[in-house]
Design an enzyme around this catalytic site. Structure first.
Site, PDB file in Angstrom:
ATOM      1  N   LYS A  55       0.838  -1.215   0.000  1.00 46.03           N
ATOM      2  CA  LYS A  55       0.000   0.000   0.000  1.00 46.03           C
ATOM      3  C   LYS A  55       0.865   1.255   0.000  1.00 46.03           C
ATOM      4  N   GLY A 185      -0.285 -14.264 -13.476  1.00 57.21           N
ATOM      5  CA  GLY A 185      -1.411 -14.253 -12.543  1.00 57.21           C
ATOM      6  C   GLY A 185      -2.033 -12.872 -12.422  1.00 57.21           C
ATOM      7  N   ALA A 186      -3.289 -12.743 -12.910  1.00 52.07           N
ATOM      8  CA  ALA A 186      -4.003 -11.465 -12.775  1.00 52.07           C
ATOM      9  C   ALA A 186      -4.896 -11.524 -11.548  1.00 52.07           C
ATOM     10  N   GLY A 187      -4.315 -11.966 -10.417  1.00 52.40           N
ATOM     11  CA  GLY A 187      -5.058 -11.975  -9.154  1.00 52.40           C
ATOM     12  C   GLY A 187      -4.786 -10.672  -8.420  1.00 52.40           C
ATOM     13  N   ILE A 189      -2.450  -9.793  -6.191  1.00 55.01           N
ATOM     14  CA  ILE A 189      -1.064  -9.302  -6.190  1.00 55.01           C
ATOM     15  C   ILE A 189      -0.671  -8.818  -7.580  1.00 55.01           C
ATOM     16  N   GLU A 208      -2.694 -14.358 -17.616  1.00 55.96           N
ATOM     17  CA  GLU A 208      -3.666 -14.989 -16.711  1.00 55.96           C
ATOM     18  C   GLU A 208      -4.226 -16.258 -17.356  1.00 55.96           C
ATOM     19  N   VAL A 274       0.779 -16.470  -8.420  1.00 53.06           N
ATOM     20  CA  VAL A 274      -0.279 -17.426  -8.784  1.00 53.06           C
ATOM     21  C   VAL A 274      -0.942 -18.022  -7.544  1.00 53.06           C
ATOM     22  N   GLY A 275      -0.883 -17.307  -6.448  1.00 52.86           N
ATOM     23  CA  GLY A 275      -1.506 -17.770  -5.214  1.00 52.86           C
ATOM     24  C   GLY A 275      -0.469 -18.094  -4.154  1.00 52.86           C
ATOM     25  N   HIS A 448     -23.219  15.514   2.257  1.00 53.30           N
ATOM     26  CA  HIS A 448     -23.047  15.959   0.867  1.00 53.30           C
ATOM     27  C   HIS A 448     -21.956  17.022   0.811  1.00 53.30           C
TER      28      HIS A 448
HETATM   29  P1  FAD Z   1       1.512 -14.373   8.124  1.00 57.44           P
HETATM   30  O1  FAD Z   1       1.285 -12.918   8.041  1.00 57.44           O
HETATM   31  O2  FAD Z   1       2.095 -15.067   6.960  1.00 57.44           O
HETATM   32  O3  FAD Z   1       2.415 -14.594   9.411  1.00 57.44           O
HETATM   33  C1  FAD Z   1       2.897 -15.834   9.757  1.00 57.44           C
HETATM   34  C2  FAD Z   1       4.139 -15.631  10.610  1.00 57.44           C
HETATM   35  O4  FAD Z   1       4.522 -16.879  11.150  1.00 57.44           O
HETATM   36  C3  FAD Z   1       5.341 -15.122   9.836  1.00 57.44           C
HETATM   37  O5  FAD Z   1       5.890 -14.014  10.510  1.00 57.44           O
HETATM   38  C4  FAD Z   1       6.315 -16.297   9.801  1.00 57.44           C
HETATM   39  O6  FAD Z   1       7.682 -15.882   9.844  1.00 57.44           O
HETATM   40  C5  FAD Z   1       5.936 -17.018  11.079  1.00 57.44           C
HETATM   41  N1  FAD Z   1       6.193 -18.463  11.057  1.00 57.44           N
HETATM   42  C6  FAD Z   1       5.894 -19.368  10.092  1.00 57.44           C
HETATM   43  N2  FAD Z   1       6.219 -20.615  10.472  1.00 57.44           N
HETATM   44  C7  FAD Z   1       6.721 -20.488  11.738  1.00 57.44           C
HETATM   45  C8  FAD Z   1       7.220 -21.419  12.685  1.00 57.44           C
HETATM   46  N3  FAD Z   1       7.238 -22.723  12.430  1.00 57.44           N
HETATM   47  N4  FAD Z   1       7.682 -20.945  13.863  1.00 57.44           N
HETATM   48  C9  FAD Z   1       7.655 -19.622  14.146  1.00 57.44           C
HETATM   49  N5  FAD Z   1       7.186 -18.704  13.298  1.00 57.44           N
HETATM   50  C10 FAD Z   1       6.721 -19.133  12.110  1.00 57.44           C
HETATM   51  N6  FAD Z   1      -4.278  -9.006   3.137  1.00 57.44           N
HETATM   52  C11 FAD Z   1      -5.168  -8.043   3.396  1.00 57.44           C
HETATM   53  O7  FAD Z   1      -6.114  -8.274   4.165  1.00 57.44           O
HETATM   54  N7  FAD Z   1      -5.061  -6.789   2.835  1.00 57.44           N
HETATM   55  C12 FAD Z   1      -4.059  -6.487   1.993  1.00 57.44           C
HETATM   56  O8  FAD Z   1      -3.988  -5.352   1.506  1.00 57.44           O
HETATM   57  C13 FAD Z   1      -3.103  -7.482   1.687  1.00 57.44           C
HETATM   58  N8  FAD Z   1      -2.077  -7.212   0.857  1.00 57.44           N
HETATM   59  C14 FAD Z   1      -1.135  -8.185   0.606  1.00 57.44           C
HETATM   60  C15 FAD Z   1      -0.097  -7.893  -0.268  1.00 57.44           C
HETATM   61  C16 FAD Z   1       0.848  -8.846  -0.557  1.00 57.44           C
HETATM   62  C17 FAD Z   1       1.972  -8.513  -1.499  1.00 57.44           C
HETATM   63  C18 FAD Z   1       0.774 -10.127   0.068  1.00 57.44           C
HETATM   64  C19 FAD Z   1       1.820 -11.173  -0.195  1.00 57.44           C
HETATM   65  C20 FAD Z   1      -0.265 -10.432   0.937  1.00 57.44           C
HETATM   66  C21 FAD Z   1      -1.239  -9.461   1.207  1.00 57.44           C
HETATM   67  N9  FAD Z   1      -2.314  -9.715   2.053  1.00 57.44           N
HETATM   68  C22 FAD Z   1      -3.246  -8.748   2.299  1.00 57.44           C
HETATM   69  C23 FAD Z   1      -2.486 -11.028   2.701  1.00 57.44           C
HETATM   70  C24 FAD Z   1      -2.000 -10.953   4.163  1.00 57.44           C
HETATM   71  O9  FAD Z   1      -0.649 -10.554   4.182  1.00 57.44           O
HETATM   72  C25 FAD Z   1      -2.160 -12.305   4.825  1.00 57.44           C
HETATM   73  O10 FAD Z   1      -3.495 -12.761   4.686  1.00 57.44           O
HETATM   74  C26 FAD Z   1      -1.825 -12.210   6.298  1.00 57.44           C
HETATM   75  O11 FAD Z   1      -0.520 -11.738   6.500  1.00 57.44           O
HETATM   76  C27 FAD Z   1      -1.982 -13.579   6.965  1.00 57.44           C
HETATM   77  O12 FAD Z   1      -1.708 -13.467   8.307  1.00 57.44           O
HETATM   78  P2  FAD Z   1      -1.185 -14.704   9.171  1.00 57.44           P
HETATM   79  O13 FAD Z   1      -0.891 -14.157  10.517  1.00 57.44           O
HETATM   80  O14 FAD Z   1      -2.108 -15.836   9.019  1.00 57.44           O
HETATM   81  O15 FAD Z   1       0.173 -15.159   8.464  1.00 57.44           O
HETATM   82  P1  NAI Z   2      -4.702 -14.946  -6.416  1.00 54.54           P
HETATM   83  O1  NAI Z   2      -5.300 -16.245  -6.039  1.00 54.54           O
HETATM   84  O2  NAI Z   2      -5.404 -13.692  -6.051  1.00 54.54           O
HETATM   85  O3  NAI Z   2      -4.465 -14.893  -7.996  1.00 54.54           O
HETATM   86  C1  NAI Z   2      -3.677 -15.823  -8.684  1.00 54.54           C
HETATM   87  C2  NAI Z   2      -4.029 -15.760 -10.146  1.00 54.54           C
HETATM   88  O4  NAI Z   2      -3.067 -16.509 -10.868  1.00 54.54           O
HETATM   89  C3  NAI Z   2      -5.397 -16.377 -10.454  1.00 54.54           C
HETATM   90  O5  NAI Z   2      -6.142 -15.476 -11.225  1.00 54.54           O
HETATM   91  C4  NAI Z   2      -5.038 -17.649 -11.224  1.00 54.54           C
HETATM   92  O6  NAI Z   2      -6.008 -17.993 -12.181  1.00 54.54           O
HETATM   93  C5  NAI Z   2      -3.721 -17.258 -11.880  1.00 54.54           C
HETATM   94  N1  NAI Z   2      -2.853 -18.391 -12.234  1.00 54.54           N
HETATM   95  C6  NAI Z   2      -2.606 -19.519 -11.521  1.00 54.54           C
HETATM   96  N2  NAI Z   2      -1.703 -20.295 -12.166  1.00 54.54           N
HETATM   97  C7  NAI Z   2      -1.373 -19.654 -13.322  1.00 54.54           C
HETATM   98  C8  NAI Z   2      -0.490 -19.942 -14.407  1.00 54.54           C
HETATM   99  N3  NAI Z   2       0.253 -21.048 -14.432  1.00 54.54           N
HETATM  100  N4  NAI Z   2      -0.413 -19.069 -15.437  1.00 54.54           N
HETATM  101  C9  NAI Z   2      -1.140 -17.916 -15.416  1.00 54.54           C
HETATM  102  N5  NAI Z   2      -2.002 -17.595 -14.408  1.00 54.54           N
HETATM  103  C10 NAI Z   2      -2.105 -18.444 -13.373  1.00 54.54           C
HETATM  104  O7  NAI Z   2      -3.221 -14.992  -5.790  1.00 54.54           O
HETATM  105  P2  NAI Z   2      -2.144 -13.862  -5.574  1.00 54.54           P
HETATM  106  O8  NAI Z   2      -2.387 -12.689  -6.426  1.00 54.54           O
HETATM  107  O9  NAI Z   2      -0.850 -14.568  -5.640  1.00 54.54           O
HETATM  108  O10 NAI Z   2      -2.422 -13.430  -4.078  1.00 54.54           O
HETATM  109  C11 NAI Z   2      -2.365 -14.401  -3.023  1.00 54.54           C
HETATM  110  C12 NAI Z   2      -3.304 -14.013  -1.921  1.00 54.54           C
HETATM  111  O11 NAI Z   2      -2.772 -12.927  -1.179  1.00 54.54           O
HETATM  112  C13 NAI Z   2      -4.654 -13.525  -2.408  1.00 54.54           C
HETATM  113  O12 NAI Z   2      -5.520 -14.609  -2.624  1.00 54.54           O
HETATM  114  C14 NAI Z   2      -5.125 -12.688  -1.286  1.00 54.54           C
HETATM  115  O13 NAI Z   2      -5.795 -13.487  -0.367  1.00 54.54           O
HETATM  116  C15 NAI Z   2      -3.845 -12.157  -0.659  1.00 54.54           C
HETATM  117  N6  NAI Z   2      -3.674 -10.750  -1.047  1.00 54.54           N
HETATM  118  C16 NAI Z   2      -4.641  -9.855  -0.663  1.00 54.54           C
HETATM  119  C17 NAI Z   2      -4.548  -8.543  -1.023  1.00 54.54           C
HETATM  120  C18 NAI Z   2      -5.638  -7.616  -0.640  1.00 54.54           C
HETATM  121  O14 NAI Z   2      -6.445  -7.971   0.206  1.00 54.54           O
HETATM  122  N7  NAI Z   2      -5.727  -6.433  -1.219  1.00 54.54           N
HETATM  123  C19 NAI Z   2      -3.423  -8.023  -1.794  1.00 54.54           C
HETATM  124  C20 NAI Z   2      -2.482  -9.053  -2.186  1.00 54.54           C
HETATM  125  C21 NAI Z   2      -2.611 -10.357  -1.788  1.00 54.54           C
END
Ligand code: FAD
Ligand code: NAI
Length: 474
Positions: A55, A185-187, A189, A208, A274-275, A448
């Site tokens: 962000k 991946g057009a998800g 991220i 995608e 891709v997830g 408004h």
């Molecule tokens: P995590 O945040 O993954 O935390 C898990 C922690 O456990 C980590 O610190 C890891 O080091 C630690 N850990 C793992 N295994 C062990 C172990 N065996 N022992 C000790 N520690 C361990 N979500 C949103 O809601 N809004 C967003 O805008 C958003 N943007 C995102 C952008 C990106 C680029 C990405 C990748 C994700 C985004 N997400 C967003 C998703 C969000 O980051 C995750 O859903 C969230 O962080 C999950 O929280 P969690 O606590 O389950 O796991």
């Molecule tokens: P995603 O599940 O959102 O999107 C992955 C995309 O990749 C899908 O559209 C899928 O069809 C495509 N895909 C899979 N395999 C492929 C291939 N071989 N070739 C081409 N396309 C392929 O996963 P993403 O973007 O990696 O994000 C992971 C998760 O992180 C999200 O599901 C979301 O939960 C979390 N996240 C949340 C954010 C938010 O809340 N704003 C921001 C970023 C991540």
């Protein structure tokens, strides 16, 4: 002996730890990610390499985009604009540090014991902690909460080298703007980080596999946003599956299938998004008794209880959307249940947001889901083009769609593409938690001029009463 040991200090784990401590329990939180001094860094994916840094870059890149020749219709002409990417990254890193340090402060204030190391669940509510120097400590606890989160999925056809082929973490840290950027991946991220680099000057192509864009979103929202992202310069190729990639010294050549034909493209950098997959590898001893589901997620019931007694699991490591707020709420529910309270979580009302510009956000059901469940519904829509505030702030793309039950008028879903979509959906969500009807929202006074008025008008439109769109008189 602790009352609660939490494995993982992300938004699920650290929130669970703080809530459990607030409830009078003796809590420790184990975190594997350490700083150069060997101390644990809390905040997980979200604070370190997810929600927050993405962000920060979305905001900076949007400002850069606006300043570079996109404010002329406001009468603002900026010449000689220059990008200082290191400064942009420094700002992002500073925000991350401030927030992760803040969690350590909150732990100290709440008397949560931080433990640096890698946790492994043993039988009998014991957790083995492996420290960075290889030493092992066994921690005893009455309850264990697993919150180990998730990691990017790596595909065979494009393996990460953390230089040319990167995951989301790499894409948050490029040292220069790649001239050409491929995104697999057009998800969520792909769209968010693709937008960042496109605004900073990369030519971005998104590959995608699915034929449908944003298959999880409302179809009309997906269609409208697809058109807008194309206009913004994101070249999104649907129905294209990556088949192979070749990592050349300064670029990556990819091959993908498009309608049965093989096509090739070259990029300076390739992001694979891709997830994500749950972090459950080497997390359990064989006799821990915790079951995983077929996809490697920890199997839990509606209250995040695993099948092993007094072991709970929350956040990305269990079923449901991988979202920070979902994990945090699960953390609160579990902490309260451990403390003997009867907390529940409303999984029907978990909001989703994609932080593109404009944002996409929704809560509840969309039309396709309601049709498949044979539920009769009514729809009200209001375009931002008819909102005075949206025009004033130059963000008149998109619309609000509100869906309510055909008989009871109870709001079933709200879907927004447009300015402040996340905040608008949050307002709708609060009303939905209280069982509101579209009539209730229609009878509510909105300030408004605000873009939120579009929600008011969409609610009125459900019953053909919107003021600022032409309802046909019967
Ligand atoms: P995590 O945040 O993954 O935390 C898990 C922690 O456990 C980590 O610190 C890891 O080091 C630690 N850990 C793992 N295994 C062990 C172990 N065996 N022992 C000790 N520690 C361990 N979500 C949103 O809601 N809004 C967003 O805008 C958003 N943007 C995102 C952008 C990106 C680029 C990405 C990748 C994700 C985004 N997400 C967003 C998703 C969000 O980051 C995750 O859903 C969230 O962080 C999950 O929280 P969690 O606590 O389950 O796991
Ligand atoms: P995603 O599940 O959102 O999107 C992955 C995309 O990749 C899908 O559209 C899928 O069809 C495509 N895909 C899979 N395999 C492929 C291939 N071989 N070739 C081409 N396309 C392929 O996963 P993403 O973007 O990696 O994000 C992971 C998760 O992180 C999200 O599901 C979301 O939960 C979390 N996240 C949340 C954010 C938010 O809340 N704003 C921001 C970023 C991540």
């Amino acid at each position: 002996m602790y009352d609660v040991v939490v494995i993982g200090g992300g938004p699920a784990g650290y929130v669970a730890a703080i809530r459990a401590s607030q409830l009078g329990l003796n809590v420790a939180c184990i975190e594997d990610y350490i700083d150069e001094k060997g101390g644990p860094v809390f905040g997980g994916t979200c604070l370190n390499v997810g929600c927050i840094p993405s962000k920060a870059l979305l905001d900076s890149s949007h400002r850069f985009y606006e300043a570079s020749g996109h404010l002329e219709n406001h009468g603002i002409n900026i010449k000689d604009i220059e990008l200082d990417l290191p400064a942009m990254m420094k700002r992002k890193n500073g925000i991350v540090q401030k927030l992760t340090g803040g969690i350590s402060g909150l732990f100290a204030a709440n008397k949560v014991t931080p433990i640096a190391g890698r946790g492994k669940v043993l039988a009998g509510n014991k957790v083995e902690v492996t420290k960075s120097d290889g030493s092992i400590e066994i921690v005893d606890s009455k309850n264990t909460i697993i919150a180990s989160g998730s990691s990017p999925i790596e595909i065979q056809s494009a393996q990460f080298d953390n230089n040319n082929i990167v995951d989301s973490t790499g894409a948050l840290d490029f040292q220069s703007v790649p001239k050409t950027l491929g995104v697999v991946g057009a998800g969520v991220i792909g769209l968010e980080l693709g937008s960042v680099w496109a605004r900073l000057g990369s030519k971005v192509t998104v590959i995608e596999a699915m034929d449908d864009f944003l298959f999880m979103a409302d179809k009309e929202i997906a269609k409208e946003s697809f058109k807008d992202f194309k206009k913004q310069g994101l070249d999104i190729k649907l129905g294209c599956r990556l088949t192979s990639s070749k990592n050349l010294k300064n670029s990556v050549k990819i091959s993908y299938e498009n309608n049965g034909k093989t096509e090739e493209m070259d990029f300076e950098k390739l992001v694979v998004a891709v997830g994500r997959k749950p972090n459950t590898q080497n997390l359990f001893s064989e006799d821990s008794g915790v079951h995983l589901d077929e996809r490697g997620f920890i199997f839990v019931d509606d209250h995040c209880q695993t099948n092993a007694s007094n072991i709970w699991a929350i956040g990305d490591v269990v079923r449901g959307p991988m979202l920070a707020h979902k994990g945090s709420e699960e953390g609160i529910m579990v902490a309260e249940r451990i403390a003997g309270k009867h907390a529940e979580m409303n999984y029907d009302l978990v909001p989703s947001v994609i932080y593109t510009h404009p944002e996409i956000a929704w809560v509840g059901k969309n039309e396709e889901e309601l049709k498949s469940e044979d539920i009769d519904f009514k729809v009200g829509k209001f375009p931002f083009a008819a909102s005075g505030r949206a025009l004033a702030v130059d963000q008149s793309v998109g619309f609000v769609k509100l869906i309510s039950d055909a008989k009871t008028d109870t709001i079933l879903g709200v879907h927004v593409f447009g300015p402040s979509a996340a905040e608008i959906v949050q307002q709708a969500l609060i009303s939905m938690e209280f069982g509101a009807s579209s009539e209730d929202l229609g009878l509510t006074i909105f300030s408004h001029p605000t873009v939120s008025e579009a929600l008011h008008e969409a609610a009125l439109a459900v019953n053909n009463q919107a003021i600022h769109i032409g309802n046909k008189r019967k």
